[in-house]
Design a protein around this motif. Structure first.
Motif, PDB file in Angstrom:
ATOM      1  N   LEU A 231       0.733  -1.114   0.018  1.00  0.00           N
ATOM      2  CA  LEU A 231      -0.205   0.061   0.115  1.00  0.00           C
ATOM      3  C   LEU A 231       0.932   1.280  -0.058  1.00  0.00           C
ATOM      4  CD1 LEU A 231      -2.701  -1.332   2.629  1.00  0.00           C
ATOM      5  CD2 LEU A 231      -2.959  -0.913   0.066  1.00  0.00           C
ATOM      6  N   PRO A 232       0.358   2.393  -0.441  1.00  0.00           N
ATOM      7  CA  PRO A 232       1.164   3.574  -0.512  1.00  0.00           C
ATOM      8  C   PRO A 232       1.468   4.245   0.936  1.00  0.00           C
ATOM      9  CG  PRO A 232      -0.840   3.522  -1.952  1.00  0.00           C
ATOM     10  CD  PRO A 232      -0.795   2.486  -1.310  1.00  0.00           C
ATOM     11  N   PRO A 233       2.201   5.019   0.950  1.00  0.00           N
ATOM     12  CA  PRO A 233       2.620   5.473   2.650  1.00  0.00           C
ATOM     13  C   PRO A 233       1.500   6.555   2.950  1.00  0.00           C
ATOM     14  CG  PRO A 233       3.904   6.516   0.897  1.00  0.00           C
ATOM     15  CD  PRO A 233       3.249   5.848  -0.050  1.00  0.00           C
ATOM     16  N   ASP A 234       0.254   6.630   2.326  1.00  0.00           N
ATOM     17  CA  ASP A 234      -0.677   7.552   2.913  1.00  0.00           C
ATOM     18  C   ASP A 234      -1.707   6.887   3.690  1.00  0.00           C
ATOM     19  OD1 ASP A 234      -1.777   5.898   1.067  1.00  0.00           O
ATOM     20  OD2 ASP A 234      -2.955   7.573  -0.057  1.00  0.00           O
ATOM     21  N   VAL A 235      -1.294   5.700   4.079  1.00  0.00           N
ATOM     22  CA  VAL A 235      -2.177   4.924   5.259  1.00  0.00           C
ATOM     23  C   VAL A 235      -0.992   4.043   6.082  1.00  0.00           C
ATOM     24  CG1 VAL A 235      -2.172   2.896   3.657  1.00  0.00           C
ATOM     25  CG2 VAL A 235      -3.901   3.477   5.476  1.00  0.00           C
ATOM     26  N   LEU A 236      -1.397   3.906   7.473  1.00  0.00           N
ATOM     27  CA  LEU A 236      -0.714   3.225   8.431  1.00  0.00           C
ATOM     28  C   LEU A 236      -1.131   1.800   8.425  1.00  0.00           C
ATOM     29  CD1 LEU A 236      -0.015   5.559  11.482  1.00  0.00           C
ATOM     30  CD2 LEU A 236       1.637   4.818   9.807  1.00  0.00           C
ATOM     31  N   VAL A 237      -0.408   0.689   8.423  1.00  0.00           N
ATOM     32  CA  VAL A 237      -0.851  -0.687   8.562  1.00  0.00           C
ATOM     33  C   VAL A 237      -0.411  -1.208   9.955  1.00  0.00           C
ATOM     34  CG1 VAL A 237      -1.071  -3.020   7.461  1.00  0.00           C
ATOM     35  CG2 VAL A 237      -0.925  -1.011   6.059  1.00  0.00           C
ATOM     36  N   MET A 238      -1.201  -1.481  10.747  1.00  0.00           N
ATOM     37  CA  MET A 238      -0.942  -1.956  12.142  1.00  0.00           C
ATOM     38  C   MET A 238      -1.936  -3.272  12.676  1.00  0.00           C
ATOM     39  SD  MET A 238      -0.840   1.846  14.002  1.00  0.00           S
ATOM     40  CE  MET A 238      -2.723   2.231  13.335  1.00  0.00           C
ATOM     41  N   THR A 239      -1.062  -3.939  13.389  1.00  0.00           N
ATOM     42  CA  THR A 239      -1.677  -4.998  14.043  1.00  0.00           C
ATOM     43  C   THR A 239      -2.452  -4.651  15.042  1.00  0.00           C
ATOM     44  OG1 THR A 239       0.148  -5.535  15.490  1.00  0.00           O
ATOM     45  CG2 THR A 239       0.250  -6.694  13.361  1.00  0.00           C
ATOM     46  N   ARG A 240      -3.294  -5.341  15.568  1.00  0.00           N
ATOM     47  CA  ARG A 240      -4.307  -4.854  17.023  1.00  0.00           C
ATOM     48  C   ARG A 240      -3.411  -4.185  17.980  1.00  0.00           C
ATOM     49  NH1 ARG A 240      -9.143  -6.379  19.816  1.00  0.00           N
ATOM     50  NH2 ARG A 240      -9.908  -7.632  17.852  1.00  0.00           N
ATOM     51  N   GLN A 241      -2.468  -5.192  18.327  1.00  0.00           N
ATOM     52  CA  GLN A 241      -1.539  -4.594  19.496  1.00  0.00           C
ATOM     53  C   GLN A 241      -0.787  -3.369  19.030  1.00  0.00           C
ATOM     54  OE1 GLN A 241      -1.391  -5.730  22.245  1.00  0.00           O
ATOM     55  NE2 GLN A 241      -0.209  -3.920  23.072  1.00  0.00           N
ATOM     56  N   GLN A 242      -0.465  -3.029  17.648  1.00  0.00           N
ATOM     57  CA  GLN A 242       0.133  -1.517  17.249  1.00  0.00           C
ATOM     58  C   GLN A 242      -0.727  -0.805  17.408  1.00  0.00           C
ATOM     59  OE1 GLN A 242       1.840  -3.148  13.580  1.00  0.00           O
ATOM     60  NE2 GLN A 242       3.744  -2.086  14.370  1.00  0.00           N
ATOM     61  N   PHE A 243      -1.881  -0.912  17.030  1.00  0.00           N
ATOM     62  CA  PHE A 243      -2.647   0.213  17.321  1.00  0.00           C
ATOM     63  C   PHE A 243      -3.354   0.579  18.559  1.00  0.00           C
ATOM     64  CE2 PHE A 243      -7.458   1.033  15.892  1.00  0.00           C
ATOM     65  CZ  PHE A 243      -7.247   2.384  15.456  1.00  0.00           C
ATOM     66  N   ILE A 244      -3.230  -0.376  19.426  1.00  0.00           N
ATOM     67  CA  ILE A 244      -3.716  -0.051  20.663  1.00  0.00           C
ATOM     68  C   ILE A 244      -2.484   0.838  21.418  1.00  0.00           C
ATOM     69  CG2 ILE A 244      -3.924  -1.133  23.224  1.00  0.00           C
ATOM     70  CD1 ILE A 244      -5.403  -3.277  21.869  1.00  0.00           C
ATOM     71  N   GLN A 245      -0.994   0.202  21.246  1.00  0.00           N
ATOM     72  CA  GLN A 245      -0.115   0.844  21.506  1.00  0.00           C
ATOM     73  C   GLN A 245       0.084   2.151  20.969  1.00  0.00           C
ATOM     74  OE1 GLN A 245       1.890  -0.555  24.309  1.00  0.00           O
ATOM     75  NE2 GLN A 245       2.541   1.500  24.432  1.00  0.00           N
ATOM     76  N   ARG A 246      -0.196   2.508  19.910  1.00  0.00           N
ATOM     77  CA  ARG A 246      -0.096   3.967  19.304  1.00  0.00           C
ATOM     78  C   ARG A 246      -1.027   4.931  19.934  1.00  0.00           C
ATOM     79  NH1 ARG A 246      -2.029   7.285  14.997  1.00  0.00           N
ATOM     80  NH2 ARG A 246      -0.416   8.241  14.128  1.00  0.00           N
ATOM     81  N   GLU A 247      -2.282   4.636  20.576  1.00  0.00           N
ATOM     82  CA  GLU A 247      -3.124   5.273  21.157  1.00  0.00           C
ATOM     83  C   GLU A 247      -2.694   5.590  22.510  1.00  0.00           C
ATOM     84  OE1 GLU A 247      -6.819   7.582  21.146  1.00  0.00           O
ATOM     85  OE2 GLU A 247      -5.871   6.652  19.477  1.00  0.00           O
ATOM     86  N   LYS A 248      -2.114   4.721  23.167  1.00  0.00           N
ATOM     87  CA  LYS A 248      -1.535   4.623  24.469  1.00  0.00           C
ATOM     88  C   LYS A 248      -0.210   5.713  24.545  1.00  0.00           C
ATOM     89  CE  LYS A 248      -2.896   0.307  26.776  1.00  0.00           C
ATOM     90  NZ  LYS A 248      -2.798  -0.892  27.238  1.00  0.00           N
ATOM     91  N   ASP A 249       0.703   5.501  23.401  1.00  0.00           N
ATOM     92  CA  ASP A 249       1.745   6.398  23.323  1.00  0.00           C
ATOM     93  C   ASP A 249       1.323   7.951  23.263  1.00  0.00           C
ATOM     94  OD1 ASP A 249       3.179   4.168  23.607  1.00  0.00           O
ATOM     95  OD2 ASP A 249       3.684   3.966  21.544  1.00  0.00           O
ATOM     96  N   TYR A 250       0.214   7.877  22.305  1.00  0.00           N
ATOM     97  CA  TYR A 250      -0.270   9.553  22.212  1.00  0.00           C
ATOM     98  C   TYR A 250      -0.476  10.192  23.517  1.00  0.00           C
ATOM     99  CZ  TYR A 250      -3.297  13.252  21.452  1.00  0.00           C
ATOM    100  OH  TYR A 250      -4.063  14.592  21.479  1.00  0.00           O
TER     101      TYR A 250
END
Length: 380
Positions: A231-250
């Protein structure tokens, strides 16, 4: 009776002050840690209950409450992979809810999806989402703040609830239970068609979140890597754990809230240590003659210092217990008032107990320095 306890109870008022100070420190530390834990747990409620293995998200989005859109084509491109079983385009954006009882307006998180997709892994949700096939209807989060009105109570009595969202008349036809967070006071879920009616300026081909479910025998990590490369770089591809951790890091690093709660816990530790040190230092100063006598008749420094450390341990235990009881009561009150996941866990109780012991032990080691330097000849 332990000698340390006999010395402590000799001054009841001083003992009461010391225990009050330690209880306050326990209260402050545990409340700050509780709010910090509630911050992270509540921030990822939707992340954890969405039904998916891989998430597509805009790299320009900082957190889920106000996500940036990306093309729905990215989700359709991902659907071409053999490991992908199903996809769900999700529309998310805050809208303006009108309280049908007092006409007050406030922001509410609004989520749209196609009713055929099992969006949330919640008991009873699959039955409720069938109601969303009707026009201008929503499901209301019964865990929302009370400022939105007694929606759940009215529905339980069989009363119709009709209100306005973004100045469009909407009927609440069902409930789901998610709860609030530091960024979300309440939520409604509706169909993608209804969502687009509420946000007429948002194009259908731009979504805020893409959810991908994989076949049972598929490993999410290699599929994620393949999608990220394809996929082009205009979208992030994350596993469930990565998606959860990204929100916590914010919430932990990009906002001051996580830092404030951590700093508050540290300050509680420091305040408690200062209080205990002052109490023990005063006690040591008053009993210098007795300590000198023990030294003079042959007792070693370790024995004399052990008395002070014994006092510290007793203070830690006796001060921790009332602090723990008060925190348990306050957690219940705060959870009821905010709908945040505030509750006492065994791990947190043990952690704070160990911190209390460490706090008192450090104070004792500082106070006992005067005893270690004590020369009986100077006293007598």
């Amino acid at each position: 009776m332990p000698l340390g306890w006999l010395q402590l109870k000799h001054k009841p008022l001083r003992l009461a002050v010391a225990l009050s100070g330690i209880s306050f420190a326990v209260l402050l530390i545990m409340m700050q840690l509780g709010f910090r834990s509630a911050l992270f747990e509540s921030a990822v409620r939707f992340h954890e209950h969405f039904d998916y293995d891989i998430a597509l998200f805009s790299p320009d989005s900082v957190f889920i409450v106000r996500p940036q859109p990306f093309s729905i084509r990215r989700l359709y491109q991902a659907q071409g992979f053999d490991a992908v079983e199903d996809i769900t385009p999700v529309y998310i954006f805050p809208s303006v809810w009108k309280n049908p009882w007092d006409t007050q307006r406030r922001s509410i998180n609004t989520i749209g999806f196609h009713p055929d997709s099992p969006l949330l892994a919640l008991e009873g949700f699959d039955e409720s989402r069938e109601l969303l096939r009707r026009q201008d209807v929503v499901l209301f989060d019964s865990g929302s703040r009370p400022e939105f009105g007694p929606v759940a109570a009215a529905l339980s009595r069989g009363e119709p609830v009709v209100t306005e969202i973004n100045d469009r008349e909407i009927e609440v036809v069902g409930l789901f239970k998610m709860g609030t967070s530091f960024g979300i006071d309440g939520s409604v879920i509706t169909s993608d068609d209804n969502w687009l009616r509420l946000f007429p300026n948002h194009p259908r081909n731009e979504i805020q979140l893409g959810l991908i479910r994989l076949r049972e025998d598929s490993d999410p990590i290699p599929v994620r890597d393949a999608l990220a490369e394809y996929l082009p770089p205009d979208v992030l591809v994350m596993t469930r754990q990565q998606f959860i951790q990204r929100e916590k890091d914010y919430w932990n690093s990009a906002t001051p809230i996580g830092y404030i709660f951590a700093f508050g816990a540290i300050m509680g530790f420091v305040v408690g240590a200062i209080i205990v040190y002052q109490i023990l230092f005063a006690d040591v100063s008053e009993h210098l003659n007795e300590y000198a006598t023990l030294r003079a008749i042959g007792y070693r420094n370790s024995f004399v210092s052990g008395i002070v450390l014994q006092q510290a341990v007793i203070l830690a235990v006796l001060g921790y217990l009332p602090g723990l009881a008060i925190v348990w009561w306050l957690y219940g009150k705060a959870a009821a008032a905010t709908n945040l996941p505030l509750y006492l866990t065994q791990d947190r109780a043990l952690t704070v107990f160990l911190l209390t012991l460490a706090m008192c032990a450090i104070s004792a080691l500082m106070a006992v320095r005067k005893v270690r330097r004590l020369d009986p000849a100077d006293v007598f």
